[in-house]
Scaffold this active site. Structure first.
Site, PDB file in Angstrom:
ATOM      1  N   HIS A   1     -30.620  18.787  36.211  1.00 55.13           N
ATOM      2  CA  HIS A   1     -32.237  18.937  35.368  1.00 55.13           C
ATOM      3  C   HIS A   1     -32.081  18.329  34.249  1.00 55.13           C
ATOM      4  O   HIS A   1     -32.944  17.707  34.798  1.00 55.13           O
ATOM      5  CB  HIS A   1     -32.723  20.451  35.683  1.00 55.13           C
ATOM      6  CG  HIS A   1     -33.835  21.007  35.694  1.00 55.13           C
ATOM      7  ND1 HIS A   1     -34.756  20.940  37.219  1.00 55.13           N
ATOM      8  CD2 HIS A   1     -34.715  20.681  34.798  1.00 55.13           C
ATOM      9  CE1 HIS A   1     -35.876  21.025  35.854  1.00 55.13           C
ATOM     10  NE2 HIS A   1     -35.478  21.283  34.593  1.00 55.13           N
ATOM     11  N   GLU A   2     -31.188  19.516  33.589  1.00 55.59           N
ATOM     12  CA  GLU A   2     -31.890  18.924  31.991  1.00 55.59           C
ATOM     13  C   GLU A   2     -30.993  17.434  31.977  1.00 55.59           C
ATOM     14  O   GLU A   2     -32.125  16.806  31.150  1.00 55.59           O
ATOM     15  CB  GLU A   2     -30.567  18.933  31.109  1.00 55.59           C
ATOM     16  CG  GLU A   2     -31.349  21.436  31.736  1.00 55.59           C
ATOM     17  CD  GLU A   2     -32.700  20.818  31.391  1.00 55.59           C
ATOM     18  OE1 GLU A   2     -33.131  20.516  30.342  1.00 55.59           O
ATOM     19  OE2 GLU A   2     -33.453  22.646  31.091  1.00 55.59           O
TER      20      GLU A   2
ATOM     21  N   HIS B   1     -33.808  15.089  32.812  1.00 53.14           N
ATOM     22  CA  HIS B   1     -35.546  14.338  31.980  1.00 53.14           C
ATOM     23  C   HIS B   1     -35.277  14.112  31.054  1.00 53.14           C
ATOM     24  O   HIS B   1     -35.798  13.085  30.406  1.00 53.14           O
ATOM     25  CB  HIS B   1     -35.476  16.333  31.223  1.00 53.14           C
ATOM     26  CG  HIS B   1     -35.998  17.159  31.419  1.00 53.14           C
ATOM     27  ND1 HIS B   1     -37.565  17.503  31.688  1.00 53.14           N
ATOM     28  CD2 HIS B   1     -35.943  18.756  32.080  1.00 53.14           C
ATOM     29  CE1 HIS B   1     -37.930  18.005  32.481  1.00 53.14           C
ATOM     30  NE2 HIS B   1     -37.157  18.963  32.501  1.00 53.14           N
TER      31      HIS B   1
ATOM     32  N   HIS C   1     -35.271  10.426  31.767  1.00 55.58           N
ATOM     33  CA  HIS C   1     -37.105   9.727  31.953  1.00 55.58           C
ATOM     34  C   HIS C   1     -36.984   9.335  30.345  1.00 55.58           C
ATOM     35  O   HIS C   1     -37.788   8.900  30.532  1.00 55.58           O
ATOM     36  CB  HIS C   1     -37.870  11.732  32.341  1.00 55.58           C
ATOM     37  CG  HIS C   1     -38.881  11.180  32.593  1.00 55.58           C
ATOM     38  ND1 HIS C   1     -40.619  11.933  32.242  1.00 55.58           N
ATOM     39  CD2 HIS C   1     -39.812   9.928  32.415  1.00 55.58           C
ATOM     40  CE1 HIS C   1     -40.984  11.415  32.712  1.00 55.58           C
ATOM     41  NE2 HIS C   1     -41.027  10.050  33.344  1.00 55.58           N
TER      42      HIS C   1
END
Length: 701
Positions: free
Chosen positions: A494-495, A498, A501
């Site tokens: 998940h991190e 980020h 992105h």
């Protein structure tokens, strides 16, 4: 710094499978691995950190910023940024209305964010008290300047003259128009366009909201003091053994995983008992938000908060949430019935209550998986997981993660690992600092910090983005690497989602770089990576026993992925309820009913377990303070990510064509394009919130 002007799972394993999986743990005689077969990523993340002694080199400063070779450097960096900021303000005010005005606004924003964002990370995570204090001072000073900018009428007029010129705005590219509109929106919610009396009132409301938000956050997490003699003596004794002391009992949580039902119930009732003082703070917070929104022309705080989101308005959000609630009612009911049966099987004759849900969900997952959690972890060393992420990114984007040496003074802890993110054609596209390991004083949270946003520079070159990923994992030892639980694997993916992105976005303006986008879109790239961590085909690419190097057995991988769906509907139902409550509290004031009655009615309508009278869970819901009117955003992002996964990657998770499409039609824009348009380009279909709700529910079945 956004949103101020410059702020910003199942069947049991059969016996044969269990023997096979458990056998993989028996590695006492396993040969050591040849270093030549290990990747640089695995070596870096699975090895015990070694402190390097360097007496000859000169410090390059934190993150390679020369001024930050000492705590005092923050003050120099702050002073330089403020001076440059005022110079840029003058240039923006004096410039002829046009694209140059927007470029100067963004340069001003970038100049301040480079110090404020870096200081925000350092003040929460640096182990040196001197750096922490200096970063705090710098952050406060930059924040003070930001407030001055938000009320600078000359600066507002310079932007207003651009935005109100329709012919001029139509001549801009899409990103420039969006950035101009976002800057103007940030100005307007500060009330700068109002007359002097209303503007002063807006400023006062802003100050009041800062204090109320802080008070609410502090109160949400505070313990409850209860006189021991108010409880039955045997129950008071149980709480005493839990460490509450011999005087008043301090109830600091729900004890949701405690095996004694009496403890769970007592903690639930006491910790959530209505607190009049905290209720008053929340009421004032909600009322002040409404008053500020009304002052600047919005019907409700929710309407104001949702203006620049995918959902656009409260009506669309409620339609999405009501659709989800209706679709989840039957599957959640079936899950609660499973939990009720399990409760009876475990010897309790009482009905399933809210304080039981977490405990029996955990027991149900244990019962259905029939696999020891440590067995899973032995296949997920941190180094192998990073290799897995590298394989995914190389496959779908042509992007690699490469470890690179850190220079003296560049990092704040010797166990920080620096990654250069490199595209096969473009070369380096950004830097990720991985601060993954536990240390004293480090925040116990998993998060992503932007240190420097990407943007196009005046000479045509690109300012590469720099981010920090903060995790809280145990250190590897000389004999064993750091091993991750399945939930930790999800958090890592998940991190890193980020971070990628931030790396991939190629915006001209740092104001919309990477994760600086609509709140209900910001979690899409990170949640999409969770789908990769839940796919047995992907896990087979990297999940290997850290000693024997045996690949995670397919049946165990499938079991692990299916386990995640156990009680997923009831868990999602709670998230929908929280989101609906958030919308109700941030509607038109005065509210049609009290907070307590509103909470009770919505709970009875949207949750499959009974409401407990004389409890006020909403006073412990800190997201009301931090995500006001936007708590639905995680569900919306998950729905969009689910649709992208289902339509584009589920059939072939490592499909390069789809990866390139995702990169070029979504990730590259950061927040520089309307997320609904990005969705429609990526999915080649109209943005339909009812379809999104349906896809999201199907994804957990």
């Amino acid at each position: 710094m956004r949103h101020l002007l410059f702020r910003r799972i199942y069947n049991k394993l059969d016996a044969g499978s269990c023997v096979c999986a458990c056998h993989s743990l028996k590695a006492l005689a396993a040969p050591s691995r040849d270093v030549s077969t290990r990747s640089p990523l695995e070596i870096s993340f699975n090895s015990k950190p070694q402190k390097k002694l360097d007496f000859l080199s000169k410090s390059v400063g934190l993150f390679g910023v020369p001024e930050l070779d000492s705590p005092e450097g923050f003050l120099r960096a702050k002073d330089a940024a403020i001076k440059a900021g005022w110079d840029l303000l003058k240039q923006a005010v004096d410039a002829k209305p046009g694209k140059q005005t927007i470029l100067l606004f963004d340069e001003l924003s970038d100049t301040l964010c480079k110090v404020a964002d870096l200081a925000d990370f350092v003040r929460t995570s640096h182990p040196d008290a001197g750096y922490v204090q200096a970063a705090n001072e710098a952050h406060v000073a930059i924040g003070t300047m930001v407030e001055e900018l938000n009320t600078n009428s000359d600066l507002h007029k310079a932007l207003f003259d651009v935005v109100q010129d329709k012919e001029l705005m139509s001549s801009f590219d899409e990103e420039t128009r969006r950035v101009a509109e976002l800057f103007m929106f940030d100005f307007e919610i500060s009330g700068i366009h109002l007359d002097s009396n209303k503007r002063q009132k807006a400023v006062k409301l802003h100050e009041e909201l800062l204090n109320l938000t802080s008070a609410m956050l502090q109160g949400c997490h505070g313990p409850v003091s209860v006189l021991r003699n108010l409880l039955p003596s045997d129950l008071a004794e149980l709480f005493g053994r839990l460490g509450s002391g011999s005087g008043d009992l301090q109830i600091s949580g729900l004890y949701a995983d405690h095996p004694d039902e009496r403890i769970r119930e007592a903690a639930y009732r006491m910790f959530l008992f209505p607190n009049p003082g905290l209720e008053a703070i929340l009421q004032r917070l909600l009322k002040s938000r409404y008053q500020l929104s009304d002052l600047v022309g919005y019907e409700s705080f929710s309407e104001r908060a949702l203006k620049s989101t995918m959902a656009q308005n409260p009506e669309n959000v409620l339609s999405f949430l009501e659709s989800l609630s209706a679709s989840l009612k039957d599957p959640a009911k079936a899950e609660y019935e499973d939990l009720q049966r399990l409760k009876r099987e475990m010897g309790s004759s009482s009905d399933l209550m809210p304080w039981d849900v977490y405990y029996y969900t955990a027991r149900l997952k244990e019962q259905r998986s029939n696999v020891n959690a440590s067995m899973y972890s032995s296949f997920f060393s941190l180094g192998d997981c990073m290799d897995g992420l590298n394989t995914i990114f190389q496959s779908i984007y042509g992007i690699s993660l490469r470890t690179t040496d850190v220079r003296k003074g560049e990092v704040w802890s010797p166990d920080v690992i620096k990654l250069s993110v490199e595209h096969e054609r473009q070369g380096p596209i950004g830097i990720i600092y991985c601060d993954f390991f536990q240390r004293q004083g480090k925040p116990q949270q998993d998060c992503h910090f932007t240190i420097r946003g990407g943007r196009r520079l005046p000479d045509g070159s690109y300012q590469l983005p720099v981010v920090v990923l903060l995790l809280h994992l145990p250190q590897p030892t000389s004999s064993n690497p750091t091993l991750l639980s399945p939930s930790s694997v999800h958090n890592l993916f998940h991190e890193v989602g980020h971070a990628m992105h931030s790396m991939i976005a190629r915006t001209n303006y740092q104001h919309v770089t990477g994760t600086r986008c609509a709140t209900d879109f910001a979690e899409v790239p990170s949640i999409l990576m969770e789908y990769y961590a839940s796919d047995a085909r992907v896990l087979s690419k990297f999940a290997r026993h850290h000693q024997t190097r045996e690949t995670l057995p397919p049946d165990v991988a499938n079991k692990l992925c299916e386990e995640e769906k156990i009680c997923a509907a009831s868990e999602m139902q709670l998230q929908v309820f929280y989101s609906i409550l958030d919308q109700a509290f941030h509607g038109v004031h005065p509210l049609p009913d009290s907070l307590a009655n509103t909470y009770a009615k919505l709970h009875q309508t949207h949750v499959g377990v009974p409401y407990v009278p004389k409890t006020a869970w909403y006073l412990r819901f800190s997201h009301l303070a931090t995500y006001g009117a936007k708590y639905y955003s995680y569900l919306m992002s998950r729905a969009v990510a689910s649709q992208i996964w289902t339509s584009c990657f589920k059939q072939d998770p490592l499909n390069r064509d789809m990866g390139e499409r995702y990169l070029s039609r979504m990730l590259r824009y950061g927040g520089g394009r309307d997320p609904k348009l990005m969705y429609e380009d990526m999915l080649e279909e109209k943005f339909d919130m009812n379809k999104l709700a349906s896809t999201l529910v199907k994804s957990i079945k």
